[in-house]
Design a protein around this motif. Structure first.
Motif, short mmCIF file in Angstrom:
data_model
loop_
_atom_site.label_atom_id
_atom_site.label_comp_id
_atom_site.label_asym_id
_atom_site.label_seq_id
_atom_site.Cartn_x
_atom_site.Cartn_y
_atom_site.Cartn_z
N THR A 209 -26.50 -79.41 -20.91
CA THR A 209 -27.44 -78.73 -20.01
C THR A 209 -28.70 -79.59 -19.91
O THR A 209 -29.07 -80.28 -20.86
CB THR A 209 -27.82 -77.32 -20.52
OG1 THR A 209 -28.52 -77.45 -21.76
CG2 THR A 209 -26.60 -76.44 -20.70
N TRP B 255 -31.97 -78.31 -18.40
CA TRP B 255 -32.76 -77.29 -17.73
C TRP B 255 -34.08 -77.81 -17.17
O TRP B 255 -34.56 -77.31 -16.14
CB TRP B 255 -33.01 -76.11 -18.66
CG TRP B 255 -31.77 -75.33 -18.93
CD1 TRP B 255 -31.07 -75.27 -20.10
CD2 TRP B 255 -31.06 -74.52 -18.01
NE1 TRP B 255 -29.97 -74.47 -19.96
CE2 TRP B 255 -29.94 -73.99 -18.67
CE3 TRP B 255 -31.24 -74.19 -16.66
CZ2 TRP B 255 -29.03 -73.15 -18.06
CZ3 TRP B 255 -30.34 -73.34 -16.05
CH2 TRP B 255 -29.25 -72.83 -16.76
N SER C 289 -35.22 -74.07 -12.02
CA SER C 289 -35.72 -73.46 -13.27
C SER C 289 -36.81 -74.28 -13.94
O SER C 289 -37.75 -73.72 -14.50
CB SER C 289 -34.57 -73.22 -14.25
OG SER C 289 -34.01 -74.45 -14.67
N CYS D 98 -36.33 -73.30 -19.58
CA CYS D 98 -35.39 -72.23 -19.85
C CYS D 98 -35.89 -71.11 -20.76
O CYS D 98 -35.15 -70.19 -21.04
CB CYS D 98 -34.09 -72.80 -20.40
SG CYS D 98 -34.27 -73.62 -21.96
#
Length: 137
Positions: free
Chosen positions: A122, A124, A130, A133
């Motif tokens: 991931t 983020w 986003s 997170c």
């Protein structure tokens, strides 16, 4: 005033699938104390070695999601948080995987740690919707 103190952070996960669950051993927690191996019913191990301390925790995702399975998938997840997560997002998948593998090989130095067959990361902070997170105070 509380709203002004809310921060926004970064926590990335790296999932690694292996051909075998080299981190699992038969036995209970007490019999495996002092080793990095997970016994029956255990799902989490830490990295207190000081080597790549940003990979401080590993979760046996295969066992966590398949508790009744006698042979759950061999999948580990590690967390990377804070400024280390920002730094990790700048690394290529291959470089980040190599760093994690170095950590695992350090923890399990007495065995041959296999290469992962699949990796999912991931990122983020780099996600345009986003940019992170989690919130914190």
């Amino acid at each position: 005033d509380s709203i002004k103190n809310v921060g926004f952070g970064l926590l990335n996960k790296v999932y690694l699938q292996f051909p075998t669950a080299f981190w699992r051993r038969p036995g209970d927690r007490a019999s495996l104390e002092g080793t990095p191996y997970l016994g029956n019913g255990s799902e989490i191990f830490g990295n207190a070695s000081g080597h790549n301390a940003q990979h401080y925790m590993f979760l046996d995702v295969g066992r966590s999601l398949n508790r009744d399975d006698t042979e759950p998938p061999a999948i580990l997840m590690t967390l990377i948080s804070g400024s280390e997560a920002v730094t990790a997002e700048r690394l290529s998948d291959a470089a980040l995987t190599a760093e994690i593998m170095s950590t695992l090989k350090n923890l399990y130095s007495e065995i041959n740690v296999p290469s992962p067959t699949s990796v999912q990361i991931t990122r983020w902070g780099g996600d345009e919707f986003s940019r992170g997170c989690y919130t914190f105070l």
